[in-house]
Structure formats: C-alpha cells, structure tokens
Design an enzyme around this catalytic site. Structure first.
Site, PDB file in Angstrom:
ATOM      1  N   TYR A 137       0.830  -1.211   0.000  1.00 27.69           N
ATOM      2  CA  TYR A 137       0.000   0.000   0.000  1.00 27.69           C
ATOM      3  C   TYR A 137       0.863   1.259   0.000  1.00 27.69           C
ATOM      4  CZ  TYR A 137      -4.010  -3.000   0.974  1.00 27.69           C
ATOM      5  OH  TYR A 137      -4.994  -3.953   0.891  1.00 27.69           O
ATOM      6  N   GLU A 192     -10.993  -7.700   9.728  1.00 24.58           N
ATOM      7  CA  GLU A 192     -10.396  -8.281   8.526  1.00 24.58           C
ATOM      8  C   GLU A 192     -11.444  -8.759   7.525  1.00 24.58           C
ATOM      9  OE1 GLU A 192      -6.179  -9.918   9.465  1.00 24.58           O
ATOM     10  OE2 GLU A 192      -7.539 -10.925  10.855  1.00 24.58           O
TER      11      GLU A 192
END
EC number: 1.17.4.1
Length: 349
Positions: A137, A192
């Site tokens: 990321y 998650e």
C-alpha cells in the site's frame, strides 16, 4: 459529499458491557488454548491439524511486494477523473493505516495469548504477510502521488482524514486487555472480514474495467490473504470452550457493518467511481452474514450478493479458494501431500 459519520454513533463500552467482559474474562482463565502447553518445544506431533492446515495454506500463498508490476498503473491513474482519484487515494490511505492496527493486535495480543503451537506459527507468518500488505500500500501511494505534502497526509491518514479515523478508532478500541479474548477475536474477524470488504469490492470494480493492473492484482492477493485470516479467527473462536452469547456476536458484527457502511457509502461514497451505494450496502450485509455463519451464528441481514462478479473472492469465507492457483499464484508443492511428493526418473522429456 456527505458529512463524515462520527464514531460517537457507535457506542464505546457501557457499564453493562464492561461487566459482561469481566465475567467472560473470568471464565477464560481455564481456556485450554489460552493456557501454556507444558514442555511443548517442538512442532511434531501436530495436535491441531485444522490449525496447521491454515498455516500451510498461508505458506502456499506467500508473495512479495516486488512481484507487483506497477509499470502501467501511473498512466491509468492519471487518466482517472478527480472523483476516482480521490476515492483511490483515501482507500489506500485507510489500508495503509489499518495494517498497522492489525499488526499491533497480532504482535502484542494474539501471538502472546494463544498458546497453541500451530496457531503461533500461523500468527508469526501472518505478521510477515501483513508487513508485505503494508509495504504494498505504501508503494502504491508512493507511485500514484507525486506531491510530497499530499503523500505525507495520506501516510498519516488516521490523524488527518476523518473518514479513515472513524474506521481506525473502531478497530483500535478492541486492542486492549479490558475485553475478553472471545470478544476481541470476534472483533478482529470483523476488522479483517467486514471493515475491508467495501474497499476490496470497489477495487475489484476497477479490475472489471481493465484499469490499474498493479493495484487490482495486489488487491486480489491481499483480499485472498485477508479472507484466510478472517476464517482463521473463526477457527480459533470455535476452539474456545466459553463462547459468547449469539446476541453479543451479532451486536459486534452490526457495529462493524455500520462503520463500514458509513465509510464506503457515506463518508467516501462508492458513487464516486460509478458504483451503486445501495448495492454496496447490501454487499456488506451479505459479507457480514457469511461471517456470522462462520462464527456459528444465525444470519441477521439475509441479504443476497448483488455483485455476481465477487463470488470467487476470499471475503465470502471460501477457504477452498486457497487450494486453487489464484491468479496462477501458489507456491509449487507446498499444499501437496507428502505421500504424493515422489521423485522419479522415468518421466519422458
């Protein structure tokens, strides 16, 4: 753009909830999986084959940030309209920030608390995998954003971007010792499995349009990893002797759904990239129902998947997804049975 939904919409912890957590923690003193295994310093014999199988699936799926080809992404990114760019930037900012929260939860809590040797192997490997997600990321932000000030703002999204801060606060409130392990493992499954779901889905939307190949391929790999991590949370929860009342689990899941819905449908609406917010909300509910079933609970939303092109991704709890070569990507031979690993000299070349 809609106002940011303040985290105050999500109740922190009431006195009654605190009392329940304390009672649950008292029950967990004798939980087998939370008590140290006496003198077990070797892996074999495997005592928890289901847990070990998750480790092997994670191992088979290992990849590195260097393997993501970003060569054409910047050209694609520069062709996006301003709304699409804004959306991508803020989604990446959330992902970069959230991985730090997940890592903190793993390193300071679950790896230390869960005493099953096979689970410790999984958590140790997951830490490495989350590091790779975080690196990916960061590389994507670095690749797309050339203005240093804007880039730093995104790297510090929890402090600077309210939409990201609201999600991060909900996730972070569960990283503490005041709640029972059972509550925290369920909340981690929600982080998650639900808090990533809308963003993953939105990036797959770009894949459908054949844009941003590096971003969408990394999204495929990362969503697959997070699907496995979510299911592993559910497996660990299933091993507890003292489980939570179904209503408590449903309440945690409903909170997570509200947080994710407010992020991807209101604060950073997926309408910006041409997706339907109502259908996205329905998709988040669908994901939540699948998670509830994985945790042994009844559905509460009864929503169908509105995006048939999302059927094969890992968010829906399909752990057999990992036994396929996703994007032709699985370490050769790792998932093979030892009896099938035979060396022979009679192959024709």
């Amino acid at each position: 753009m809609a106002d940011v939904i303040n985290i105050s919409r999500i109740p922190i912890f009431s006195k009654q909830e605190r009392e329940f957590s304390d009672l649950q923690k008292g029950k967990e003193i004798n939980e087998k999986i939370l008590n140290k295994e006496s003198d077990r310093f070797t892996l074999y014999p495997i005592l928890y084959p289901d847990v070990w199988d998750f480790y092997k699936k994670a191992e088979a799926s290992f990849w590195t940030a260097e393997e993501i080809d970003l060569s054409s992404d910047l050209k694609d990114f520069e062709k996006l309209n301003e709304n699409e760019k804004h959306f991508i930037k803020h989604v990446l900012a959330f992902f970069a920030a959230s991985d730090g929260i997940v890592l903190e939860n793993l390193a300071s809590k679950f790896l230390r608390e869960v005493q099953i040797t096979e689970a410790k192997k999984f958590y140790s490997f997951q830490i490495a995998v989350e590091n790779i997600h975080s690196e990916t990321y960061s590389l994507l932000i670095d690749n797309y954003i050339k203005d240093e000030k804007e880039r730093l703002n995104l790297f510090h999204a929890i402090e600077n971007i309210p939409a990201v801060k609201n999600k991060a606060l909900w996730a972070a409130k569960w990283i503490n010792d005041t709640n029972s392990f059972a509550e925290r493992i369920v909340a981690n499954a929600c982080v998650e499995g639900i808090l990533f779901s809308g963003s993953f889905c939105a990036i797959f939307w770009f894949k459908k349009q054949n844009k941003l190949h590096g971003l969408t391929f990394s999204n495929e790999l990362i969503s697959r990893d997070e699907g496995l991590h979510t299911d592993f949370n559910c497996l660990i929860y299933s091993l507890l002797d003292n489980k939570l009342p179904e209503q408590i689990i449903q309440n945690i899941v409903k909170e997570a759904v509200e947080v994710e819905r407010s992020f991807i449908c209101e604060s950073l609406p997926c309408d910006l990239i041409g997706m339907n917010s109502r259908l996205m909300s329905q998709y988040i509910e669908f994901v939540a129902d699948r998670l509830l079933e994985c945790l042994g609970c009844s559905k509460i939303f009864h929503s169908k998947n509105p995006f048939n092109w999302m059927d094969l991704i890992s968010l829906q709890g399909k752990t057999n997804f990992f036994e396929k070569r996703v994007a032709d990507y699985q370490k050769s031979g790792v998932m093979a049975q030892r009896k099938d690993q035979v060396f022979c000299l009679n192959t024709e070349f």
